[in-house]
Write a protein that holds these residues in place. Structure first.
Motif, short mmCIF file in Angstrom:
data_model
loop_
_atom_site.label_atom_id
_atom_site.label_comp_id
_atom_site.label_asym_id
_atom_site.label_seq_id
_atom_site.Cartn_x
_atom_site.Cartn_y
_atom_site.Cartn_z
N PHE A 86 6.13 6.81 10.70
CA PHE A 86 6.54 7.31 9.38
C PHE A 86 5.35 7.38 8.42
O PHE A 86 5.19 8.36 7.68
CB PHE A 86 7.64 6.42 8.80
CG PHE A 86 8.91 6.45 9.61
CD1 PHE A 86 9.79 7.52 9.48
CD2 PHE A 86 9.21 5.43 10.49
CE1 PHE A 86 10.96 7.55 10.23
CE2 PHE A 86 10.37 5.45 11.23
CZ PHE A 86 11.26 6.52 11.11
N VAL A 87 4.53 6.33 8.43
CA VAL A 87 3.37 6.33 7.55
C VAL A 87 2.38 7.41 7.99
O VAL A 87 1.76 8.09 7.15
CB VAL A 87 2.71 4.94 7.56
CG1 VAL A 87 1.45 4.93 6.70
CG2 VAL A 87 3.68 3.88 7.06
N GLN A 88 2.22 7.63 9.29
CA GLN A 88 1.33 8.69 9.78
C GLN A 88 1.82 10.07 9.32
O GLN A 88 1.01 10.91 8.87
CB GLN A 88 1.30 8.66 11.32
CG GLN A 88 0.56 7.48 11.91
CD GLN A 88 0.59 7.48 13.42
OE1 GLN A 88 1.26 8.32 14.04
NE2 GLN A 88 -0.09 6.52 14.04
N TYR A 106 -2.27 5.05 1.75
CA TYR A 106 -1.63 5.30 3.05
C TYR A 106 -2.60 5.03 4.20
O TYR A 106 -2.20 4.51 5.26
CB TYR A 106 -1.10 6.74 3.10
CG TYR A 106 0.31 6.85 2.57
CD1 TYR A 106 1.41 6.74 3.43
CD2 TYR A 106 0.56 7.06 1.22
CE1 TYR A 106 2.70 6.85 2.95
CE2 TYR A 106 1.85 7.17 0.74
CZ TYR A 106 2.92 7.06 1.60
OH TYR A 106 4.21 7.16 1.13
N GLU A 107 -3.86 5.42 4.03
CA GLU A 107 -4.84 5.14 5.07
C GLU A 107 -5.06 3.62 5.23
O GLU A 107 -5.28 3.12 6.34
CB GLU A 107 -6.14 5.85 4.75
CG GLU A 107 -6.06 7.36 4.92
CD GLU A 107 -7.33 8.07 4.52
OE1 GLU A 107 -8.17 7.42 3.83
OE2 GLU A 107 -7.50 9.26 4.85
N ALA A 108 -5.01 2.89 4.10
CA ALA A 108 -5.13 1.44 4.17
C ALA A 108 -3.93 0.84 4.92
O ALA A 108 -4.08 -0.12 5.70
CB ALA A 108 -5.22 0.84 2.76
N HIS A 111 0.83 -1.21 0.00
CA HIS A 111 0.00 0.00 0.00
C HIS A 111 0.86 1.25 0.00
O HIS A 111 0.57 2.24 -0.72
CB HIS A 111 -0.92 0.01 1.23
CG HIS A 111 -2.13 -0.88 1.08
ND1 HIS A 111 -3.10 -0.65 0.12
CD2 HIS A 111 -2.53 -1.97 1.78
CE1 HIS A 111 -4.05 -1.57 0.23
NE2 HIS A 111 -3.73 -2.39 1.23
N VAL A 112 1.94 1.27 0.79
CA VAL A 112 2.79 2.45 0.86
C VAL A 112 3.48 2.69 -0.46
O VAL A 112 3.56 3.85 -0.94
CB VAL A 112 3.81 2.28 2.01
CG1 VAL A 112 4.88 3.38 1.94
CG2 VAL A 112 3.11 2.33 3.36
#
Length: 329
Positions: free
Chosen positions: A308-310, A296-298, A276-277
């Motif tokens: 980091f993803v947040q 990114y939300e997935a 996903h990223v």
């Protein structure tokens, strides 16, 4: 204390005495016979038979046969006369012990263990051999045994295997090898281990770590042509395409990896988040921020604690909000 046997039968001729002694169900291998000129003893525990003979016999010519749960003695007399009784007149215990010891010393301890076949059908002469001291047998000669095993493609023992499933697997592998030799002629120059998709994946990972992204893509391409069902091959190739700015291919490989990473379970959670990223990153580099934010939300649904993803998701939201404000102005 042994049980003395008194039940026996005997007959005679002027030259021989015939003595029949029952073994009372005792195994014939356990019967020990001792014979001298004037003394006969049969020991078959717990029973004991002994007799001090009426007159001397020729123990070298006498015979004994054993079998069918009895011993039959043929005793050759030294003098051809008829005996009044089988045994000599009874004496005291002391005199018998002294006489027994004297006989044993004269005979030299000629005690012989009887032998018979397992079923007791064959009779055997037990006085035909002279007494021999027990000796230690010679050691066995050294040797080697060669064992060959039927080759098996599986490590399990045959009794534990699922033969039908194994045969199906081997059939599929043979088909895959035939397809590989037909579709991939360039594999002819490779070693056998280099034709393994896992080996090619590790090779691609090493090339990616050194920054040789094109060579890594080639390794992943060959591995995928060998096995199109390994999601990590597509996931790693997507990372290479991101580095090479092949953004559409990165989106395609990430989507294929997500398609193979089913059903969603904890074991493939990390791989699904990476897919996903990487697809979201490719969308954002193509300025498709809404689609990128969805990926990114997935990813955050899989691992909400990933800082980091947040942070990247917040940046994408800011960009989308800024684009919306500009279009509104």
């Amino acid at each position: 204390m042994p049980v003395r046997v008194s039940e026996f039968t005997w007959q005679q001729t002027p030259a021989e005495v015939f003595l029949s002694l029952p073994l009372r169900g005792v195994c014939v291998r356990d019967a020990d016979v001792f014979c001298g000129e004037s003394y006969l003893k049969v020991n078959f525990p717990p029973f004991l038979f002994e007799v001090f003979l009426y007159a001397p016999i020729d123990d070298g010519s006498s015979r004994a046969k054993i079998g069918n749960d009895m011993i039959l003695f043929t005793l050759c007399k030294k003098e051809p006369v008829m005996w009044e009784t089988l045994s000599m007149p009874s004496g005291t215990g002391e005199s018998k012990r002294g006489h027994r010891s004297k006989i044993c010393c004269q005979a030299g301890g000629s005690e012989i263990r009887t032998r018979c076949d397992d079923e007791g059908r064959n009779w055997e002469n037990i006085f035909s051999e002279k007494v021999k001291e027990d000796g230690i047998p010679a050691p066995r000669s050294a040797g080697s045994i060669h064992i060959s095993f039927t080759p098996r493609a599986f490590p399990t023992a045959l009794r534990e295997s699922q033969l039908a499933e194994e045969e199906e697997w081997l059939h599929k592998q043979a088909e895959a090898r035939r397809a590989m030799s037909t579709d991939l002629p360039e594999f002819c120059d490779l070693k056998e281990e280099e034709k393994n998709p896992d080996w090619l994946k590790e090779k691609g990972n090493k090339l990616f770590a050194t920054g040789n992204y094109l060579a890594a893509v080639d390794a992943y391409n060959l591995a995928i042509r060998l096995n199109r069902k390994i999601p990590l091959l597509y996931l790693n190739r997507a990372a290479c395409h991101l580095k090479l700015r092949n953004l559409h291919k990165a989106i395609e490989d990430s989507s294929k990896a997500l398609e193979l990473l089913t059903p969603p379970v904890s074991d493939n959670a990390s791989a699904r988040m990476k897919a996903h990223v990487r697809r979201g990153t490719a969308f954002c580099q193509l300025e498709l921020y809404v689609e990128g934010l969805q990926d990114y939300e997935a990813a955050l649904k899989i691992n909400p604690a990933n800082a980091f993803v947040q942070k990247d998701a917040e940046k994408i939201r800011t960009i989308i909000q800024g684009t919306a404000l500009k279009s509104h102005d």
